[in-house]
Design a protein around this motif. Structure first.
Motif, PDB file in Angstrom:
ATOM      1  N   ARG A 125      -5.137  -0.991   8.117  1.00 54.90           N
ATOM      2  CA  ARG A 125      -3.834  -1.519   7.743  1.00 54.90           C
ATOM      3  C   ARG A 125      -2.837  -0.383   7.508  1.00 54.90           C
ATOM      4  N   HIS A 126      -1.563  -0.733   7.446  1.00 54.97           N
ATOM      5  CA  HIS A 126      -0.512   0.257   7.218  1.00 54.97           C
ATOM      6  C   HIS A 126      -0.660   0.820   5.800  1.00 54.97           C
ATOM      7  N   LYS A 127      -0.848   2.131   5.687  1.00 56.88           N
ATOM      8  CA  LYS A 127      -1.191   2.740   4.407  1.00 56.88           C
ATOM      9  C   LYS A 127      -0.041   2.770   3.407  1.00 56.88           C
ATOM     10  N   GLU A 128       1.203   2.676   3.881  1.00 58.40           N
ATOM     11  CA  GLU A 128       2.336   2.716   2.967  1.00 58.40           C
ATOM     12  C   GLU A 128       2.886   1.325   2.658  1.00 58.40           C
ATOM     13  N   LYS A 129       2.936   0.459   3.654  1.00 60.79           N
ATOM     14  CA  LYS A 129       3.645  -0.806   3.496  1.00 60.79           C
ATOM     15  C   LYS A 129       2.782  -1.939   2.956  1.00 60.79           C
ATOM     16  N   GLU A 130       1.502  -1.967   3.304  1.00 67.27           N
ATOM     17  CA  GLU A 130       0.662  -3.107   2.913  1.00 67.27           C
ATOM     18  C   GLU A 130      -0.046  -2.841   1.588  1.00 67.27           C
ATOM     19  N   TYR A 133      -2.369   2.185   0.156  1.00 75.16           N
ATOM     20  CA  TYR A 133      -3.578   3.011   0.283  1.00 75.16           C
ATOM     21  C   TYR A 133      -3.567   4.185  -0.692  1.00 75.16           C
ATOM     22  N   HIS A 134      -2.464   4.912  -0.750  1.00 82.08           N
ATOM     23  CA  HIS A 134      -2.392   6.111  -1.587  1.00 82.08           C
ATOM     24  C   HIS A 134      -2.459   5.751  -3.066  1.00 82.08           C
ATOM     25  N   GLU A 135      -1.869   4.639  -3.447  1.00 81.09           N
ATOM     26  CA  GLU A 135      -1.952   4.194  -4.838  1.00 81.09           C
ATOM     27  C   GLU A 135      -3.361   3.742  -5.187  1.00 81.09           C
ATOM     28  N   ALA A 136      -4.051   3.136  -4.225  1.00 82.42           N
ATOM     29  CA  ALA A 136      -5.446   2.739  -4.446  1.00 82.42           C
ATOM     30  C   ALA A 136      -6.334   3.964  -4.617  1.00 82.42           C
ATOM     31  N   GLU A 137      -6.097   4.978  -3.796  1.00 78.14           N
ATOM     32  CA  GLU A 137      -6.856   6.223  -3.894  1.00 78.14           C
ATOM     33  C   GLU A 137      -6.654   6.861  -5.260  1.00 78.14           C
ATOM     34  N   ASP A 138      -5.410   6.875  -5.722  1.00 75.66           N
ATOM     35  CA  ASP A 138      -5.092   7.458  -7.023  1.00 75.66           C
ATOM     36  C   ASP A 138      -5.678   6.623  -8.160  1.00 75.66           C
ATOM     37  N   ALA A 139      -5.645   5.296  -8.010  1.00 76.90           N
ATOM     38  CA  ALA A 139      -6.183   4.411  -9.042  1.00 76.90           C
ATOM     39  C   ALA A 139      -7.676   4.646  -9.240  1.00 76.90           C
ATOM     40  N   CYS A 140      -8.421   4.819  -8.148  1.00 76.22           N
ATOM     41  CA  CYS A 140      -9.859   5.094  -8.260  1.00 76.22           C
ATOM     42  C   CYS A 140     -10.109   6.431  -8.956  1.00 76.22           C
ATOM     43  N   LYS A 141      -9.324   7.451  -8.596  1.00 77.58           N
ATOM     44  CA  LYS A 141      -9.505   8.768  -9.215  1.00 77.58           C
ATOM     45  C   LYS A 141      -9.254   8.703 -10.717  1.00 77.58           C
ATOM     46  N   LYS A 142      -8.252   7.926 -11.126  1.00 78.47           N
ATOM     47  CA  LYS A 142      -7.959   7.798 -12.551  1.00 78.47           C
ATOM     48  C   LYS A 142      -9.086   7.102 -13.304  1.00 78.47           C
TER      49      LYS A 142
END
Length: 406
Positions: free
Chosen positions: A259-264, A192-201
């Motif tokens: 879904r699990h924000k860190e593991k999935e 989740y956090h990587e997806a959030e960062d990817a959109c911001k980039k």
């Protein structure tokens, strides 16, 4: 809209009659004080009716906000409407406290603006952009200037008179476009956090469910699941098929739930809005590799375009170019508004050719140049020395806003 607290009071028959008369009077005042917006019959039919109840015979505050939502785009100005009426009417305005907060999906509150009499304070990223509309007595509306993607969401207007208060809610929506995104590493590589960062980039934010649903209604069909801003994982299917959740399942937005924000790990659905600048295909006599493309944009007085910027240009600029070009993330894409056979098929969209080796000299490049006035505004805000901002209303201080109530 909701009262922040409810009091149950028992009345005698005489006091009940007096109370009902007062409600009727206040309702009459509100009916003539608030603007009325006509709505299409199908929307009006499904609307919920909201009834305000006075908390007691003195000191009551009643708040009314705009029904539905207000809509603008990134870079625009918008009014979040909120009006209030209080009893008794001759109360000192200096005792009225107005507070605006943004409500997140986790039911947390982010301070936006607070005013007590003439004292005002604006918080965090809203500094220099949020002001009271000051359209007369009983007006608690605020204007947000230079709207950002992060401004999208639900806002609470709270008006307090000593110990009595009432609240109303306004939804701020943005015109824009939803697009699926995955990185060079491949599909289903983002938590989740990587997806959030990817959109911001990519000059975007994670899309909401309502934004994805609207995109599906407009024809978005994507067979890979992606994160949304609320932590759920979903994907839109307009043309059911066996490889995308079975052909006999109805079309719609398929939902994997939270879904699990860190593991999935999944892809992402990003949302972007109107650009504060312009995307263009840089005309050159020869094809370039990635590094040469980056330098070419800089010499042009611009930067390599991000994926979100290309989607925004396709949506708002109607950018249509049948030439593949490098983007900042190393992908190769091109926007098609008017489909033709030699340009990737029969549907409009942003074509994606993947992530080739950055050494290949096979493509052109899409560049982005920011508007000069936007760059100047960003510089002005960066120089702002204080959070405690007040601004007197004048014809020169607040630009024409483009509010649309639906």
């Amino acid at each position: 809209m909701a009262l922040s607290r409810t009091k149950y009071i028992q009345f005698s028959k005489e006091s009940q009659l007096h109370f009902l008369k007062k409600i009727s009077f206040v309702a009459f005042i509100l009916a003539f004080a608030l603007p009325v917006y006509s709505l299409p019959p199908d929307i009006e039919k499904g609307r919920k009716k909201v009834v305000h109840v006075l908390e007691d015979d003195t000191g009551a505050v009643i708040v009314q906000t705009a029904p539905g939502k207000v809509v603008t785009h990134r870079g625009g100005s918008i009014t979040l409407p909120c009006r209030f009426h209080h009893e008794p009417e001759n109360i000192d305005p200096a005792r009225i406290r107005i507070k605006w907060t943004k409500v997140t999906d986790a039911l947390q509150f982010e301070d936006v603006f607070v005013a007590l009499g003439r004292q005002q304070r604006v918080f965090g990223p809203y500094r220099g952009r949020v002001f009271l509309e000051q359209a007369g007595p009983g007006d608690a509306s605020v204007i947000i200037q230079n709207v950002t993607l992060e401004d999208y969401g639900r806002y609470e207007c709270e008006v307090t008179n000593d110990m009595e208060d009432d609240t109303g809610f306004v939804n701020l929506d943005l015109e824009g476009v939803v697009f699926p995104y995955y990185p060079r590493e491949g599909r289903y590589k983002l938590n989740y956090h990587e997806a959030e960062d990817a959109c911001k980039k990519q000059d975007a934010i994670l899309a909401s469910h309502s934004q994805l649903h609207k995109a599906w209604l407009e024809g978005l069909d994507w067979c890979n699941a992606g994160w949304l801003e609320d932590g759920s994982v979903q994907y839109p299917i307009s043309h059911p098929r066996d490889q995308c959740g079975r052909k006999d399942n109805p079309a719609g937005v398929r939902n994997y739930g939270y879904r699990h924000k860190e593991k999935e790990r999944y892809d992402a659905f990003c949302f972007t809005s109107k650009l504060n600048g312009k995307v263009h295909f840089l005309k050159r006599f020869k094809k370039v590799n990635y590094v040469e493309a980056m330098k070419a944009c800089v010499r042009d007085g611009s930067l390599m375009a991000k994926v979100g910027q290309l989607y925004a240009a396709w949506t708002f600029q109607l950018l249509d170019r049948c030439e593949a070009g490098w983007l900042e993330d190393g992908s190769i894409r091109y926007p098609i508004v008017n489909p033709r056979s030699r340009c990737g098929g029969s549907q409009p969209g942003v074509r994606h050719l993947g992530f080739p080796d950055k050494k290949f000299r096979l493509y052109g490049v899409y560049c982005f140049r920011k508007n000069k006035d936007e760059a100047a505004f960003a510089t002005e805000i960066a120089k702002s020395p204080t959070e405690n901002l007040t601004r007197k209303k004048s014809s020169n201080s607040i630009p024409m806003n483009t509010t649309m109530v639906i």
